[in-house]
Motif scaffolding. Sequence first.
Motif, PDB file in Angstrom:
ATOM      1  N   GLU A 197      62.529  63.992  54.693  1.00 39.52           N
ATOM      2  CA  GLU A 197      63.886  63.488  54.518  1.00 39.52           C
ATOM      3  C   GLU A 197      64.489  63.019  55.836  1.00 39.52           C
ATOM      4  O   GLU A 197      65.147  61.973  55.891  1.00 39.52           O
ATOM      5  CB  GLU A 197      64.770  64.570  53.889  1.00 39.52           C
ATOM      6  CG  GLU A 197      64.413  64.906  52.449  1.00 39.52           C
ATOM      7  CD  GLU A 197      63.265  65.888  52.337  1.00 39.52           C
ATOM      8  OE1 GLU A 197      62.697  66.278  53.393  1.00 39.52           O
ATOM      9  OE2 GLU A 197      62.924  66.264  51.199  1.00 39.52           O
ATOM     10  N   GLN A 201      65.461  59.158  56.847  1.00 37.64           N
ATOM     11  CA  GLN A 201      66.818  58.847  57.302  1.00 37.64           C
ATOM     12  C   GLN A 201      66.784  58.040  58.595  1.00 37.64           C
ATOM     13  O   GLN A 201      67.510  57.045  58.753  1.00 37.64           O
ATOM     14  CB  GLN A 201      67.596  60.147  57.516  1.00 37.64           C
ATOM     15  CG  GLN A 201      69.033  59.947  57.994  1.00 37.64           C
ATOM     16  CD  GLN A 201      69.686  61.269  58.332  1.00 37.64           C
ATOM     17  OE1 GLN A 201      69.243  61.977  59.250  1.00 37.64           O
ATOM     18  NE2 GLN A 201      70.743  61.619  57.605  1.00 37.64           N
ATOM     19  N   TYR A 238      68.524  56.224  48.761  1.00 34.41           N
ATOM     20  CA  TYR A 238      68.514  54.947  49.480  1.00 34.41           C
ATOM     21  C   TYR A 238      68.081  53.834  48.525  1.00 34.41           C
ATOM     22  O   TYR A 238      66.953  53.326  48.609  1.00 34.41           O
ATOM     23  CB  TYR A 238      67.562  55.008  50.679  1.00 34.41           C
ATOM     24  CG  TYR A 238      67.883  56.084  51.688  1.00 34.41           C
ATOM     25  CD1 TYR A 238      68.838  55.873  52.671  1.00 34.41           C
ATOM     26  CD2 TYR A 238      67.221  57.313  51.648  1.00 34.41           C
ATOM     27  CE1 TYR A 238      69.140  56.860  53.613  1.00 34.41           C
ATOM     28  CE2 TYR A 238      67.511  58.301  52.574  1.00 34.41           C
ATOM     29  CZ  TYR A 238      68.471  58.079  53.550  1.00 34.41           C
ATOM     30  OH  TYR A 238      68.761  59.053  54.473  1.00 34.41           O
TER      31      TYR A 238
END
Length: 319
Positions: A197, A201, A238
């Motif tokens: 994660e 990001q 996203y």
Amino acid sequence: MEEQTTHPAPEAGGAPSVKDTIVLIVGHGSPNRAGNQEIEKFVAQWRTRHPDWQVEVCFIEHADVLVPEGLERAARQARRVVLLPLILNAAGHVKTELPEAVEDARERHPDVEFIVAPHLGMCRDVFTVLQRQLKQLMKSLDSPDPQTTGVVLLGRGSSDAEANGELARMARWLYESEPGHELVDLAFTGVTWPRLERVAQRQARLGMGQIVVLPYYLFTGVLMQRIQRQVQHLRAQYPQIRFACTPHFGLEPEIFSLLERYASDLREGRPCLPHDGSAPRPALAHGHPHEHPHESNGRHGHHHIVCRSCGRTVEVSGG
């Protein structure tokens, strides 16, 4: 009265033959039955490829036949047992648990020769699989532009820095072999960092329009299922980024070929060759690599070379 193990008589010359050598494959094991079934499928295919070899399987955990029992069964049937860890990383299982189990088996069966091959590790065979997976996945994308596609090599984390370092070297190999990819990052599913994660990001903030996840796993299981869920969550988080994920790769032909070379080398008394341009990797004939602090002076029956892949000193007979 203690039960005695009867072994086949050796052939002329005293060397164990194919008939009295057992190749024992060691899988990691998973609480997900499908993962263990894939390992058993691997072994079944290997038996088909080598009908003259006696090939058995055991597991480190989460299975009916664990390593100690697998060694015990093999030792009761053969004069020599070649142990092949079907494992990617050299963490506690490879460095501690397997050598301890082999030493215990050797004490119980002093007339049986036990030889342990290196783990699969970072080698050109595994790299070739990852490279092919990346290229195939890139071709399937709507916009196969490496400059706007981030790559994440995702492995099983470990408290062993050397095991994590092997994966970092593989990520570097991918970066240098795939021109145009500006971001090839490393992430772990647990124990250590960074996690998927956080890496996703970072790549999103750097403007990547697509992110490709390459799981560094041989077979399915709990962690592979977790990775699939994580990728789904990232897609929702996203929506402007296209996420894609490659499958595990334990049944790829390069994995079979690599273990076959290890088995052939060890059965014929040769050091295992990692096929990554480095020196031979040591087999664990006594549960650990043979090392000396001195350099060879040519006055004894073997010499030593330093493996550029792992930094170990390897004893080579002759010369």
